[in-house]
Design an enzyme around this catalytic site. Structure first.
Site, PDB file in Angstrom:
ATOM      1  N   SER A  72      39.103  36.183  38.307  1.00  0.00           N
ATOM      2  CA  SER A  72      40.367  36.892  38.089  1.00  0.00           C
ATOM      3  C   SER A  72      41.383  36.016  37.345  1.00  0.00           C
ATOM      4  O   SER A  72      41.315  34.785  37.379  1.00  0.00           O
ATOM      5  CB  SER A  72      40.958  37.333  39.427  1.00  0.00           C
ATOM      6  OG  SER A  72      39.996  38.018  40.191  1.00  0.00           O
TER       7      SER A  72
HETATM    8  N1  SAM Z   1      38.084  36.355  43.169  1.00  0.00           N
HETATM    9  C1  SAM Z   1      36.885  36.079  42.416  1.00  0.00           C
HETATM   10  C2  SAM Z   1      37.008  34.773  41.677  1.00  0.00           C
HETATM   11  O1  SAM Z   1      38.004  34.062  41.852  1.00  0.00           O
HETATM   12  O2  SAM Z   1      36.082  34.439  40.939  1.00  0.00           O
HETATM   13  C3  SAM Z   1      36.571  37.178  41.459  1.00  0.00           C
HETATM   14  C4  SAM Z   1      35.976  38.354  42.122  1.00  0.00           C
HETATM   15  S1  SAM Z   1      35.297  39.523  41.005  1.00  0.00           S
HETATM   16  C5  SAM Z   1      36.717  40.207  40.248  1.00  0.00           C
HETATM   17  C6  SAM Z   1      34.780  40.766  42.175  1.00  0.00           C
HETATM   18  C7  SAM Z   1      33.568  40.378  42.991  1.00  0.00           C
HETATM   19  O3  SAM Z   1      33.374  41.355  44.012  1.00  0.00           O
HETATM   20  C8  SAM Z   1      32.264  40.321  42.202  1.00  0.00           C
HETATM   21  O4  SAM Z   1      31.675  39.055  42.323  1.00  0.00           O
HETATM   22  C9  SAM Z   1      31.402  41.399  42.854  1.00  0.00           C
HETATM   23  O5  SAM Z   1      30.011  41.092  42.871  1.00  0.00           O
HETATM   24  C10 SAM Z   1      31.985  41.452  44.241  1.00  0.00           C
HETATM   25  N2  SAM Z   1      31.738  42.680  45.008  1.00  0.00           N
HETATM   26  C11 SAM Z   1      31.750  43.971  44.605  1.00  0.00           C
HETATM   27  N3  SAM Z   1      31.492  44.799  45.640  1.00  0.00           N
HETATM   28  C12 SAM Z   1      31.332  44.007  46.740  1.00  0.00           C
HETATM   29  C13 SAM Z   1      31.050  44.252  48.116  1.00  0.00           C
HETATM   30  N4  SAM Z   1      30.890  45.484  48.620  1.00  0.00           N
HETATM   31  N5  SAM Z   1      30.948  43.193  48.941  1.00  0.00           N
HETATM   32  C14 SAM Z   1      31.124  41.923  48.493  1.00  0.00           C
HETATM   33  N6  SAM Z   1      31.367  41.625  47.193  1.00  0.00           N
HETATM   34  C15 SAM Z   1      31.487  42.654  46.333  1.00  0.00           C
END
Ligand code: SAM
Length: 217
Positions: free
Chosen positions: A61
């Protein structure tokens, strides 16, 4: 590259310049080496004002959004925190700096493993990474003082609301796939108060209480 200087500039221009004021959040953002959380060929862009790809169709992000969501959690250092969507582990590291214990859930096992390796190498000990559907929370570790979801949900997942402790805060983007609003939920006893904070754009939260998993028919 002088990453320390780039980080200082990121904090001054992108965070302080846009109203991030919590001194603990600013200190954490000054300290955590964001370039360690992005693919090697993108390191020169690590301190830019935007998200970056981290593989598997996912992103790290934007620094401002990481700081803003963290600031809304109002952490003092004593909290047990649940993070949903570990991704690169960058937001996780910021939460580790600011709380007592972090549990982070990532649905993609490869991303979870990479993030866990990075956090271990950087010396973070107050974190557990779990692989699974974070839309269901982590009932065995609940209650949480704070929950941060860094993927967009169609509605606030019920299990996350109920896994908030009394006085707990949940920060989550809610909306459809094209646009969302950052919401903060405060739990007081059996009352949940919802605040609408800012328009945002996140990748989808897939899972039982999120969007339908694209891999499942
Ligand atoms: N905050 C993170 C960083 O600093 O790198 C970025 C997160 S990214 C925008 C969103 C993440 O949510 C992805 O890695 C995705 O695989 C994960 N995700 C999506 N659905 C999910 C779920 N139900 N449970 C856990 N992770 C999930």
């Amino acid at each position: 590259m002088d990453y320390t200087a780039l980080r200082e500039r990121m904090v001054a221009e992108q965070l302080e310049g846009r109203g991030i004021t919590d001194p603990r959040v600013l200190t954490a953002m000054r300290k955590v080496p964001r370039h360690e959380f992005v693919p090697e060929d993108l390191r020169h862009m690590a301190y830019r004002d935007g998200p970056l790809p981290i593989g598997h169709g996912q992103t790290i992000s934007q620094p401002y959004i990481v700081a803003l969501m963290t600031q809304y959690l109002m952490l003092t250092g004593e909290e047990t925190v649940l993070e949903v969507g570990t991704g690169s582990g960058y937001q996780t590291a910021i939460l580790c700096e600011l709380s007592r214990q972090v549990f982070s859930v990532e649905r993609n096992a490869a991303l979870a493993e990479q993030a866990a390796d990075r956090l271990t190498k950087l010396g973070y000990k107050n974190v557990e990474i779990h692989v699974g559907d974070g839309s269901q929370g982590l009932p065995d570790m609940a209650p949480f003082d704070a929950i941060l979801v860094s993927a967009a949900a169609p509605a606030i997942p019920g299990p996350l609301r109920s896994q908030l402790g009394d006085g707990g805060r949940l920060v989550i983007p809610v909306g459809d796939r094209e646009s969302q609003v950052l919401e903060r939920v405060w739990r007081t006893g059996e009352t949940w108060r919802i605040e609408h904070l800012a328009p945002v754009l996140f990748v989808p939260l897939y899972g039982r209480y999120g969007f339908q998993d694209p891999g499942r028919r």
